[in-house]
Structure formats: C-alpha cells, structure tokens
Design a protein around this motif. Structure first.
Motif, PDB file in Angstrom:
ATOM      1  N   SER A  28      -8.007   7.459  -2.309  1.00  0.00           N
ATOM      2  CA  SER A  28      -8.582   6.195  -2.766  1.00  0.00           C
ATOM      3  C   SER A  28      -8.403   5.150  -1.677  1.00  0.00           C
ATOM      4  O   SER A  28      -7.274   4.886  -1.241  1.00  0.00           O
ATOM      5  CB  SER A  28      -7.901   5.735  -4.058  1.00  0.00           C
ATOM      6  N   TRP A  29      -9.498   4.558  -1.239  1.00  0.00           N
ATOM      7  CA  TRP A  29      -9.413   3.524  -0.204  1.00  0.00           C
ATOM      8  C   TRP A  29      -8.599   2.316  -0.651  1.00  0.00           C
ATOM      9  O   TRP A  29      -7.770   1.813   0.137  1.00  0.00           O
ATOM     10  CB  TRP A  29     -10.809   3.092   0.238  1.00  0.00           C
ATOM     11  N   PRO A  30      -8.783   1.801  -1.890  1.00  0.00           N
ATOM     12  CA  PRO A  30      -7.947   0.659  -2.309  1.00  0.00           C
ATOM     13  C   PRO A  30      -6.460   0.968  -2.251  1.00  0.00           C
ATOM     14  O   PRO A  30      -5.656   0.145  -1.796  1.00  0.00           O
ATOM     15  CB  PRO A  30      -8.415   0.391  -3.745  1.00  0.00           C
ATOM     16  N   ARG A  31      -6.069   2.161  -2.710  1.00  0.00           N
ATOM     17  CA  ARG A  31      -4.652   2.530  -2.660  1.00  0.00           C
ATOM     18  C   ARG A  31      -4.204   2.715  -1.216  1.00  0.00           C
ATOM     19  O   ARG A  31      -3.098   2.296  -0.838  1.00  0.00           O
ATOM     20  CB  ARG A  31      -4.440   3.813  -3.460  1.00  0.00           C
ATOM     21  N   HIS A  32      -5.040   3.333  -0.403  1.00  0.00           N
ATOM     22  CA  HIS A  32      -4.751   3.548   1.007  1.00  0.00           C
ATOM     23  C   HIS A  32      -4.479   2.213   1.716  1.00  0.00           C
ATOM     24  O   HIS A  32      -3.495   2.070   2.456  1.00  0.00           O
ATOM     25  CB  HIS A  32      -5.961   4.258   1.644  1.00  0.00           C
ATOM     26  N   VAL A  33      -5.339   1.243   1.461  1.00  0.00           N
ATOM     27  CA  VAL A  33      -5.200  -0.077   2.090  1.00  0.00           C
ATOM     28  C   VAL A  33      -3.993  -0.816   1.529  1.00  0.00           C
ATOM     29  O   VAL A  33      -3.219  -1.442   2.265  1.00  0.00           O
ATOM     30  CB  VAL A  33      -6.487  -0.898   1.892  1.00  0.00           C
ATOM     31  N   ALA A  34      -3.815  -0.751   0.207  1.00  0.00           N
ATOM     32  CA  ALA A  34      -2.731  -1.505  -0.434  1.00  0.00           C
ATOM     33  C   ALA A  34      -1.362  -1.065   0.072  1.00  0.00           C
ATOM     34  O   ALA A  34      -0.483  -1.906   0.343  1.00  0.00           O
ATOM     35  CB  ALA A  34      -2.813  -1.344  -1.949  1.00  0.00           C
ATOM     36  N   ILE A  35      -1.164   0.243   0.225  1.00  0.00           N
ATOM     37  CA  ILE A  35       0.133   0.732   0.694  1.00  0.00           C
ATOM     38  C   ILE A  35       0.403   0.243   2.110  1.00  0.00           C
ATOM     39  O   ILE A  35       1.516  -0.201   2.429  1.00  0.00           O
ATOM     40  CB  ILE A  35       0.185   2.272   0.625  1.00  0.00           C
ATOM     41  N   ALA A  36      -0.617   0.290   2.965  1.00  0.00           N
ATOM     42  CA  ALA A  36      -0.436  -0.170   4.347  1.00  0.00           C
ATOM     43  C   ALA A  36      -0.101  -1.660   4.388  1.00  0.00           C
ATOM     44  O   ALA A  36       0.804  -2.087   5.122  1.00  0.00           O
ATOM     45  CB  ALA A  36      -1.695   0.113   5.164  1.00  0.00           C
ATOM     46  N   VAL A  37      -0.806  -2.458   3.604  1.00  0.00           N
ATOM     47  CA  VAL A  37      -0.576  -3.905   3.593  1.00  0.00           C
ATOM     48  C   VAL A  37       0.823  -4.219   3.072  1.00  0.00           C
ATOM     49  O   VAL A  37       1.559  -5.038   3.654  1.00  0.00           O
ATOM     50  CB  VAL A  37      -1.644  -4.610   2.738  1.00  0.00           C
ATOM     51  N   ILE A  38       1.230  -3.578   1.983  1.00  0.00           N
ATOM     52  CA  ILE A  38       2.559  -3.832   1.414  1.00  0.00           C
ATOM     53  C   ILE A  38       3.657  -3.440   2.397  1.00  0.00           C
ATOM     54  O   ILE A  38       4.648  -4.168   2.572  1.00  0.00           O
ATOM     55  CB  ILE A  38       2.713  -3.069   0.080  1.00  0.00           C
ATOM     56  N   LEU A  39       3.497  -2.288   3.055  1.00  0.00           N
ATOM     57  CA  LEU A  39       4.502  -1.861   4.021  1.00  0.00           C
ATOM     58  C   LEU A  39       4.620  -2.844   5.185  1.00  0.00           C
ATOM     59  O   LEU A  39       5.736  -3.195   5.611  1.00  0.00           O
ATOM     60  CB  LEU A  39       4.157  -0.469   4.552  1.00  0.00           C
ATOM     61  N   LEU A  40       3.482  -3.301   5.689  1.00  0.00           N
ATOM     62  CA  LEU A  40       3.521  -4.249   6.806  1.00  0.00           C
ATOM     63  C   LEU A  40       4.130  -5.582   6.384  1.00  0.00           C
ATOM     64  O   LEU A  40       4.871  -6.207   7.156  1.00  0.00           O
ATOM     65  CB  LEU A  40       2.114  -4.460   7.370  1.00  0.00           C
ATOM     66  N   ILE A  41       3.831  -6.033   5.170  1.00  0.00           N
ATOM     67  CA  ILE A  41       4.439  -7.275   4.683  1.00  0.00           C
ATOM     68  C   ILE A  41       5.956  -7.110   4.590  1.00  0.00           C
ATOM     69  O   ILE A  41       6.727  -7.987   5.024  1.00  0.00           O
ATOM     70  CB  ILE A  41       3.846  -7.672   3.320  1.00  0.00           C
ATOM     71  N   LEU A  42       6.393  -5.986   4.024  1.00  0.00           N
ATOM     72  CA  LEU A  42       7.826  -5.722   3.892  1.00  0.00           C
ATOM     73  C   LEU A  42       8.514  -5.715   5.251  1.00  0.00           C
ATOM     74  O   LEU A  42       9.567  -6.358   5.445  1.00  0.00           O
ATOM     75  CB  LEU A  42       8.038  -4.377   3.191  1.00  0.00           C
ATOM     76  N   VAL A  43       7.934  -5.017   6.205  1.00  0.00           N
ATOM     77  CA  VAL A  43       8.557  -4.915   7.530  1.00  0.00           C
ATOM     78  C   VAL A  43       8.552  -6.267   8.233  1.00  0.00           C
ATOM     79  O   VAL A  43       9.541  -6.641   8.888  1.00  0.00           O
ATOM     80  CB  VAL A  43       7.837  -3.845   8.368  1.00  0.00           C
ATOM     81  N   ASN A  44       7.470  -7.031   8.112  1.00  0.00           N
ATOM     82  CA  ASN A  44       7.440  -8.360   8.723  1.00  0.00           C
ATOM     83  C   ASN A  44       8.510  -9.269   8.146  1.00  0.00           C
ATOM     84  O   ASN A  44       9.163 -10.023   8.882  1.00  0.00           O
ATOM     85  CB  ASN A  44       6.054  -8.990   8.536  1.00  0.00           C
ATOM     86  N   VAL A  45       8.705  -9.224   6.839  1.00  0.00           N
ATOM     87  CA  VAL A  45       9.745 -10.036   6.203  1.00  0.00           C
ATOM     88  C   VAL A  45      11.122  -9.637   6.728  1.00  0.00           C
ATOM     89  O   VAL A  45      11.963 -10.498   7.037  1.00  0.00           O
ATOM     90  CB  VAL A  45       9.684  -9.902   4.665  1.00  0.00           C
ATOM     91  N   LEU A  46      11.361  -8.330   6.852  1.00  0.00           N
ATOM     92  CA  LEU A  46      12.639  -7.859   7.386  1.00  0.00           C
ATOM     93  C   LEU A  46      12.869  -8.388   8.798  1.00  0.00           C
ATOM     94  O   LEU A  46      13.951  -8.886   9.127  1.00  0.00           O
ATOM     95  CB  LEU A  46      12.668  -6.325   7.396  1.00  0.00           C
TER      96      LEU A  46
END
Length: 471
Positions: free
Chosen positions: A371-389
C-alpha cells in the motif's frame, strides 16, 4: 551444489542431520527425511565471489562509529583500547560462527527467521525490533554528522560563521536534507540501485583514514577547529580532558570508558547482513563464509585501529566524539573529507531506513498487500522520529553509547547465543557440552555488558557527569 553424506542413515534426529550436513559441506535440497519439507538455504545459486563478499560485508561493518573511536581511545588509553578492540573483533567473529551454525541446522537465511525458529513468534518480534532499534541508531548517527558538519561546510563556502545565519542552523539543515533528499529516495518502492552507495561509503571512509594519517603533524596544543599553522596566538592546552599534556596515555579507566566500549561494539555490528551475504556467496559453505567474515573483520580492525591511534595522537584528550569536528573549517583537504562523508551518510540513510520499514510491515501488516499510503506513512514517521532524536540528543556520543549498549550486545552476543542454544539439537551437543557452555557464557557476557554500560551511563546522566569531557 548438493553434497551427499553416505553416513546419513536416519539414525540421528532431523535437526542433528541438518547439523551434520552443514559441517560436511552445505545443506542438501533432495531426499529429505520422511514427512519433512526440503530444506532450502538459498533462493538462487550464489554468484558473488569471495572478494566481492568481503567487500560487501566490510561495507556492512563500516559505519559512522569510526568517527568516535579516537574519543574511545582517549578514555581507555592506547594499549587498553587496542586490547578491547581486538577482543570485540574476536567476539564478533565467534558470534558469526554461531549464526552460521544455526543457519546450517535449519536452512534459513534471515536473522528474524532464526529468531522465530528459536523462540517462536516472540523471537521473530524481538529480533526484528532489535534490528529496528539498531538501524534507528545508525540513521540518527548519520543525521547527527549532517547536523554538525554541514553548517561548517556551507559556512566555509560562504565565508561565514555558523552562528551568523539562520540557514546555517544544524537542526534546520537536517530537516531540509531529510525532506528534500532523504525522503524522496526513501519513498521509492525498490532501493536496490542505492546499494552502489556502499562502495562510495567505504571509499569515503578510506579517504577519511588517509586524511587523519596525513594530518598527524597537527600540534596537540591546538584548540578546537584550529590548526597550528592557522593559530596566530600562543598555543593553549586543552582546558578539559584527562591528559592536559602531549603525552599519550597507555591505560585509563574512568566513568567515560562506559561510553567508549559501546562505541567499539557499535562499530562492529554487521550480523543482520551476514546471512543474506552468505546466500549470495559463490560455492557457499560455512567455512568459506566464516573466512569472508574473518577477513572483513580483520580489515576493519586494522582500519579502526589506525584511525583511532592517529586521531588520538593528533588531539590527545581534547578529541571529541565526532572527530571530524576537531579539524579546521578552512583546511581544503578536510573540507573535501567533510563533503565526501556528508554525501556518503546522506545517501546511506534511505538504505538503512528500508529494512526498518520492511520489518515493521512484516510485524504489523504481515498479510496485507503493498500500500502506497502505508509505505509513505512509515517512512515519514521514521524520519520524524529520527529528526527529533538528533535535534534533542546533545552529542553523537550519547547515540553511540545508548545504541551500542542495547542493540549491539543483543545482535552480537545475546541473540546468537540464544539461537545456538535453542536450535542446535541436544542430541548432537548436550547443554553440558563445551560448545554450548561457551555459547551460554557468551550470552551472559552480553547481558553483563548491556547492564553495566547502561547503568554507568544512567548514573553519569543523573549526576551530571556526562559532560565531563566537554562534549
């Protein structure tokens, strides 16, 4: 590729047969035991040469941990550091031996699948989550390098101090790089072509090592970001650190040492990639893949030892956890090194993100179609998490320390020993046998390593000693 053992007559249990077959050569794919599904270790015949396999595994070992090894030496001493580094290299090689033996018994090629075979669904979840944690730490370390080095590079080109422009703010720059470069690459469904960046990464780190050795002539009296030839004022000894003179320390034991050992462990983690490389090896066998691992680990040990030694003898106790930050902004050679490392780590982040997303999809959505929405959402969430860290974690040393104290001992020590104890049949090796006792001690060592390192780091944070070295 099939090797038949005439001594296989069905007297041993199925698992024991698999164990014997691996020690004789490779897993068979015909004439399985009655009622047993044929064991297939590989999906295809491996065609990767021994030399290229060494290159691939070396790339898997090499990472941002190399930038923190001089700091590790500054808090252990030259001799003590080299002894610890050698011990971790040997233990890492032994750990790969355990993984290859387990893979030979059950005929599977993924770290998570070994976890499932050893401990059931819980084992698969634990292995996948540890790999995710380690890769998040690797992504964080890469983005931290971008945060600390990109402002210096841009400031050098613009002839500006990093504090003088909003566009030189490191936190803002990592967000921009994440959105404009990393995210588009991470959104692609297949990132196979980015595998070519592994060669670029290794080349950049070799360039970094050569530059560290070349710049060895820098005076140890030089302060932060200033070379001896550029300093017009009298040299000032570092105001902080263990050794305020230009004398190398051979043995040091202090509270900061419990950051340094995890940094060394972090620098040798390659275990999730071992089995995939094994499947692609030409004429695969346990002994041949173990040789690949030993050559790769040996080469990285030499590279790490040289980098740490020359970096420490350049800056002594004033060296920082991110060694590139110690060099002058105006040095043309170091500027080229910074650009090369920045390019390498930026292009590596999407590659590191990909297995995390795949593991999360397998754990959370195992039966769902792509699923493209799930594919994109996981990438965005991971990048947000890592940027916050990266924005809120004060130094790269803390990233190396925490990840090196949790995921590194799990991947190197604890999980391989658990897999070995659970997968290798007791009919072949009883629990009281020497190999299983060694594996048990190996796992206990990993637990002690994790508990002690984390305990001292928490103690340092609680008592405010985490900044004793000025980082």
């Amino acid at each position: 590729m099939e090797l038949q053992d005439p001594k296989m007559n069905g007297d041993l249990p199925v698992g024991a047969v698999g164990y014997r077959q691996e020690h004789e050569g490779f897993l068979p794919s015909h004439n399985p035991a009655p009622g047993r599904k044929p064991t297939e270790f590989m999906d295809f015949e491996g065609k990767t040469s021994f030399g290229m396999s060494v290159f691939n595994l070396s790339n898997a070992i090499m990472g941002s941990g190399i930038l923190g090894l001089a700091y590790a030496m500054a808090h252990t001493g030259v001799i003590f550091f080299l002894i610890l580094l050698l011990c971790i290299a040997l233990l890492s090689s032994y750990s790969i031996h355990l993984l290859l033996t387990c893979a030979g018994v059950v005929g599977i090629r993924a770290y998570e699948q070994l976890g499932q075979r050893a401990l059931g669904p819980v084992g698969k979840v634990v292995a996948a989550m540890v790999i995710c944690l380690h890769n998040v730490g690797a992504m964080s370390s890469y983005l931290f390098i971008i945060k600390s080095e990109l402002p210096l590079v841009i400031g050098t080109f613009l002839n500006m101090e990093p504090e003088r422009g909003w566009f030189l703010n490191g936190n803002l720059l990592i967000i921009m790089v994440s959105v404009l470069i990393i995210l588009p690459l991470a959104l692609m469904r297949h990132l196979g072509y980015l595998g070519y960046t592994s060669g670029l990464s290794l080349t950049c780190m070799l360039f970094f090592l050569i530059s560290v050795i070349y710049k060895f002539h820098i005076s140890c009296d030089v302060g932060h970001n200033e070379t001896a030839t550029e300093s017009k004022s009298p040299p000032v000894l570092p105001s902080q650190g263990l050794n305020r003179s230009c004398e190398a320390q051979m043995f040091i034991v202090d509270s900061q040492m419990f950051y340094t050992v995890p940094i060394m462990a972090f620098a040798f983690v390659c275990h999730p990639e071992v089995l995939p490389i094994y499947t692609e090896l030409c004429r695969p066998s346990k002994h041949r893949m173990q040789a690949v691992a030993n050559v790769s680990i040996g080469a990285m040990f030499c590279m790490y030892a040289l980098t740490a030694t020359f970096g420490y003898l350049t800056f002594y106790s004033s060296v920082e956890a991110e060694m590139l930050h110690m060099y002058s902004q105006k040095d043309l050679l170091i500027l080229c090194v910074r650009l090369a490392v920045l390019l390498a780590v930026t292009l590596t982040v999407p590659v590191v993100l990909f297995p995390i997303r795949r593991a999360l999809q397998q754990l959370l959505f195992p039966s769902k179609a792509f699923s493209w929405p799930r594919h994109v959402a996981i990438a965005v969430i991971l990048l947000i998490l890592v940027n916050v860290l990266v924005i809120y974690v004060p130094t790269i040393r803390d990233i190396f320390g925490v990840i090196g104290s949790t995921s590194a001992p799990s991947l190197i020590f604890i999980l391989p020993s658990v897999f070995y104890l659970r997968i290798v049949p007791s009919e072949v090796e009883p629990l009281s046998s020497l190999p299983k006792i060694q594996a048990l001690c190996f796992g206990v060592l990993g637990v002690l390593f994790m508990v002690v390192s984390l305990g001292f780091m928490v103690f340092n944070w609680a008592t405010g000693r985490s900044h004793v070295s000025g980082h």
